[in-house]
Design an enzyme around this catalytic site. Structure first.
Site, short mmCIF file in Angstrom:
data_model
loop_
_atom_site.label_atom_id
_atom_site.label_comp_id
_atom_site.label_asym_id
_atom_site.label_seq_id
_atom_site.Cartn_x
_atom_site.Cartn_y
_atom_site.Cartn_z
N HIS A 158 0.84 -1.21 0.00
CA HIS A 158 0.00 0.00 0.00
C HIS A 158 0.87 1.26 0.00
CE1 HIS A 158 -3.38 -2.47 2.17
NE2 HIS A 158 -3.10 -2.91 0.95
N HIS B 44 -8.83 -1.65 -5.46
CA HIS B 44 -7.77 -1.97 -4.50
C HIS B 44 -6.78 -2.97 -5.07
CE1 HIS B 44 -5.76 -2.20 -0.65
NE2 HIS B 44 -5.68 -3.52 -0.86
N ASP C 260 -2.77 -2.59 -5.09
CA ASP C 260 -1.80 -3.63 -4.70
C ASP C 260 -0.81 -3.91 -5.82
OD1 ASP C 260 -2.69 -4.11 -2.12
OD2 ASP C 260 -3.93 -5.84 -2.67
N HIS D 228 -0.50 -11.18 -4.65
CA HIS D 228 0.87 -10.75 -4.34
C HIS D 228 1.88 -11.78 -4.84
CE1 HIS D 228 -0.70 -7.49 -2.01
NE2 HIS D 228 -1.29 -8.29 -1.15
#
Length: 294
Positions: free
Chosen positions: A75, A232, A236, A259
């Site tokens: 973030h 969002h 990321d 991720h």
């Protein structure tokens, strides 16, 4: 376009998502070609921002080694990406970044408080030369050659609030602040309960995440965007792409990326010089990328 650092040092204190403890974050200027350097003040430990520093990607992007680590950097890094900061020291006194409100907007405000200082050296960026993709089943992330930085993300959850969402984002600093930076991380109440039983997510509240039960959003104020979840995911992805060490000129596309897939993508990109060039912005035929930071 010149390399960028901060005009002055700034600091803030926030709660860590997993330990639920106060974390002090301090940002300091660095000289040209220094890169983004993370520093664990409590361990006197320096961590260079690079895919080689990534040690975990299960719940967040984590950098470090056997001596120590810093978790949930994505973030913060998405804001660093958006403001084009090349050289900076990032100091924390614990093993994670503060979660703030679960988005990037607080970090944007912190960078604006510090101010941007243009340095006496040209900015270097990673220019994608050929498609690079990582796929696991129907999930994928890819980078494509493109004359500007763009992000396409699609997610699909079997949940009445989320469902099938997508977002297309053409990068600029201004657009990031208005369209992406305020999009919060999200979690399911049943998962949070399990994580907290394992002494994780101890700092998770409805003040720093979107909470969901099986049917609805639990936050009294509701969503900030109709497709906040997809936005969002772009937030990321931008942070995870900066783990490569520089802003990336290219188009990012994903379905159900994570991720872990983002880490594998930056690693694959940098593993072969045929995939990319490290170029100074002045060398680019297109000035679109430089203008996006204006």
């Amino acid at each position: 376009m010149q390399q960028r650092t901060l005009k002055k040092a700034v600091e803030v204190v926030g709660i860590g998502l997993h330990k639920g403890e106060p974390i002090k974050l301090r940002l300091e200027p660095l000289d040209v070609d220094s890169g983004i350097i993370f520093y664990r003040e409590d361990l006197a430990m320096r961590i260079l921002l690079s895919p080689d520093s990534v040690i975990d990607t299960r719940m967040a992007t984590v950098i470090g080694n056997e001596k120590g680590y810093i978790s949930t950097i994505e973030h913060f890094l998405s804001a660093v990406y958006a403001y084009g900061i090349d050289n900076m020291r990032v100091i924390v006194d614990g093993n994670e970044m503060p979660i703030m409100d679960g988005s990037s907007i607080s970090f944007c405000l912190l960078l604006e408080e510090a101010g941007i200082h243009e340095q006496d050296a040209l900015k270097k960026i990673i220019r994608v030369k050929q498609p690079v993709e990582v796929r696991e089943g129907d999930k994928f992330v890819r980078l494509l050659p493109h004359e500007s930085a763009e992000f396409d993300f699609r997610i699909k959850f079997d949940h009445p609030v989320i469902g099938d969402q997508k977002e297309h984002f053409e990068f600029s600093t201004k657009a990031f602040v208005e369209e992406i930076a305020r999009a919060r991380t999200f979690g399911f109440a049943k998962d949070i309960q399990y994580l907290q039983s394992q002494n994780l997510a101890l700092g998770a509240t409805l003040q720093n995440a979107i909470g969901l039960d099986d049917h609805k959003v639990l936050n009294p104020e509701g969503l900030r965007f109709e497709n906040e979840f997809a936005r969002h995911k772009i937030l990321d992805a931008m942070g995870d792409m900066l783990v490569a060490g520089h802003n990336i000129l290219g188009k990012y596309e994903s379905f159900a990326g994570s991720h872990d897939l983002n880490y594998k993508l930056t690693s694959k990109l940098l593993s072969d010089s045929k995939n990319y060039d490290l170029v100074e912005v002045e060398e680019l035929q297109s000035r679109t990328f430089a203008k996006s930071f204006a």
